[in-house]
Scaffold this active site. Structure first.
Site, PDB file in Angstrom:
ATOM      1  N   GLY A   1       0.813  -1.320  -0.114  1.00 48.50           N
ATOM      2  CA  GLY A   1       0.023  -0.043   0.112  1.00 48.50           C
ATOM      3  C   GLY A   1       0.883   1.209   0.134  1.00 48.50           C
TER       4      GLY A   1
ATOM      5  N   GLY B   1      -0.395   4.467   0.544  1.00 45.46           N
ATOM      6  CA  GLY B   1      -1.040   5.551   1.069  1.00 45.46           C
ATOM      7  C   GLY B   1      -0.315   6.048   2.142  1.00 45.46           C
ATOM      8  N   TYR B   2      -0.920   6.671   3.138  1.00 46.41           N
ATOM      9  CA  TYR B   2      -0.198   7.533   4.159  1.00 46.41           C
ATOM     10  C   TYR B   2       0.756   6.698   5.089  1.00 46.41           C
ATOM     11  CZ  TYR B   2      -3.743  11.315   3.439  1.00 46.41           C
ATOM     12  OH  TYR B   2      -4.467  12.203   2.782  1.00 46.41           O
TER      13      TYR B   2
ATOM     14  N   ASN C   1       2.018  -1.375  -4.641  1.00 43.39           N
ATOM     15  CA  ASN C   1       0.905  -0.595  -4.778  1.00 43.39           C
ATOM     16  C   ASN C   1       0.027  -0.511  -6.036  1.00 43.39           C
ATOM     17  OD1 ASN C   1      -0.791   1.571  -3.364  1.00 43.39           O
ATOM     18  ND2 ASN C   1      -0.275   2.955  -5.077  1.00 43.39           N
TER      19      ASN C   1
ATOM     20  N   VAL D   1      -2.704  -6.514  -4.903  1.00 45.51           N
ATOM     21  CA  VAL D   1      -2.471  -7.446  -3.945  1.00 45.51           C
ATOM     22  C   VAL D   1      -3.775  -8.505  -4.104  1.00 45.51           C
ATOM     23  CG1 VAL D   1      -2.196  -8.438  -1.591  1.00 45.51           C
ATOM     24  CG2 VAL D   1      -0.565  -6.395  -2.659  1.00 45.51           C
TER      25      VAL D   1
ATOM     26  N   GLU E   1     -17.220  17.334   5.389  1.00 46.07           N
ATOM     27  CA  GLU E   1     -16.203  18.360   4.450  1.00 46.07           C
ATOM     28  C   GLU E   1     -16.759  18.197   3.193  1.00 46.07           C
ATOM     29  OE1 GLU E   1     -11.917  18.315   6.498  1.00 46.07           O
ATOM     30  OE2 GLU E   1     -12.065  16.482   5.283  1.00 46.07           O
TER      31      GLU E   1
END
Length: 391
Positions: A8, A10-11, A33, A76, A164
């Protein structure tokens, strides 16, 4: 030489790869990823509302990957935990000695009938772009259809992403009305929420201020209203029906489906990890980010899945792998939030900042804080010069 595989980009995953590389353990590090890019998940609502473009919140992973980190672009399928292999969609399995699983989240429908088929989630770049395109096409259609349901938008859920998104939506709506020539006063925006209030992570005064701000902009809130089904153009709550040709689904997320496919013991594809972020019985596996469930030692409740905690987990997992390689004991994961910021469009919002006591902010100042928070997160993940060059 050991092989450390990070799943991954991401963050959590990108930060973990960077920290492991910076520890100079001289091991093989592989980052896997499914996309060629990293995207700022905390800004997907802006892409969905059309206040930002996808290119504004993405950067190429290979161009910012630390020196010495191999990047594999593939999806994956599952993890063979006994054989220590990651099975991929297009390429041969990848073996590991240590695994950092940071595969991120997917939309959660909670088994509600019709939710997957009849609503638009906001979970990645593709879904955010699809939501924006649907919204704009539907609003534009009113000029010929004269169907007021084309101007009716129903947002399912009143969590962080929902609020948001609503803030961005009401900010942009006057420009959309001018662009597509529909009457702004006929736009109807409804927010449906099962809980009895919104933004429970904020103290009541700030949450009420955010609610009232959006109400003044035309949002109708329906709290204590659990969604029982979604039909085409209709959100149903028992005997109530909320109609609109744009239905946005932001009720919650779950961890990656790879978790269940790989046989982890999990709830909503989140695995309760041990104090050092490993999985019981598998000290070579670290789970971080949205696929992990970390109990707060003080309250006993699970920490919320946020970019802030994901980055902290990545730092801890990387440090623990370095410690293991050096024959040293691992450390417990600890977390102290620095605060929470919720934007209500580009120039407003509410915030609780936990630095030198608690600061409570609302209105224009929060827009600046939010931009700083987003920029700070990017700095946590990647070299800024490389990131800018990749855009």
């Amino acid at each position: 030489m050991k092989t450390i595989v990070v799943l991954g980009g991401g963050y959590a995953g990108l930060r973990a790869a960077r920290q492991i590389a910076s520890a100079k353990t001289h091991q093989r590090i592989i980052l896997i990823n499914k996309n060629t890019y990293h995207y700022e998940a905390t800004q997907l609502h802006q892409v969905a509302a059309g206040t930002l473009e996808p290119s504004d919140i993405t950067f190429d992973i290979k161009s910012v990957a630390p020196k010495g980190v191999e990047v594999i672009i593939d999806e994956v399928q599952r993890i063979d935990r006994d054989q220590h292999q990651v099975l991929l969609s297009q390429q041969e399995p990848v073996s590991y000695d240590y695994l950092v699983n940071a595969l991120g989240f997917e939309s959660e429908t909670f088994g509600i009938e019709g939710a997957q088929e009849n609503s638009l989630p906001l979970v990645d770049i593709n879904t955010a772009v699809a939501a924006r395109q649907h919204l704009e096409q539907t609003l534009a259609r009113y000029q010929t259809s004269k169907d007021e349901q084309d101007l009716s938008i129903v947002v399912c859920g009143a969590g962080f992403t929902s609020i948001e998104y609503l803030g961005e939506l009401v900010y942009r709506m006057p420009k959309l009305a001018k662009q597509y020539k529909f009457p702004l006063e006929k736009v109807k925006i409804s927010c449906i929420e099962a809980a009895d209030s919104i933004l429970p992570m904020f103290e009541r005064g700030l949450a009420d201020w955010a609610t009232n701000y959006l109400r003044k902009k035309g949002v109708e809130f329906h709290t204590s209203t659990p969604i029982t089904s979604i039909r085409p153009g209709q959100v149903v709550s028992n005997d109530q029906v909320f109609s609109g040709h744009t239905v946005i689904w932001t009720t919650g997320v779950r961890g990656s489906e790879v978790i269940s496919a790989s046989g982890y013991p999990a709830k909503r594809n989140r695995v309760v990890v041990q104090e050092d972020l490993t999985v019981e019985g598998h000290p070579e596996e670290f789970l971080i980010g949205d696929v992990s469930a970390v109990p707060d030692p003080q309250s006993g409740r699970l920490y919320p899945t946020t970019a802030q905690i994901s980055i902290a987990q990545a730092n801890c997992a990387a440090a623990n792998i370095a410690a293991r390689l050096a024959g040293q004991p691992s450390q417990k994961f600890t977390f102290k939030s620095v605060g929470t910021v919720c934007s209500l469009g580009p120039f407003s919002g509410v915030a609780q900042i936990e630095i030198m006591g608690q600061m409570k902010l609302k209105g224009l100042a929060v827009g600046v804080v939010k931009q700083f928070t987003n920029y700070r997160t990017v700095l946590e993940l990647a070299d800024c010069k490389a990131m800018l060059a990749s855009r």
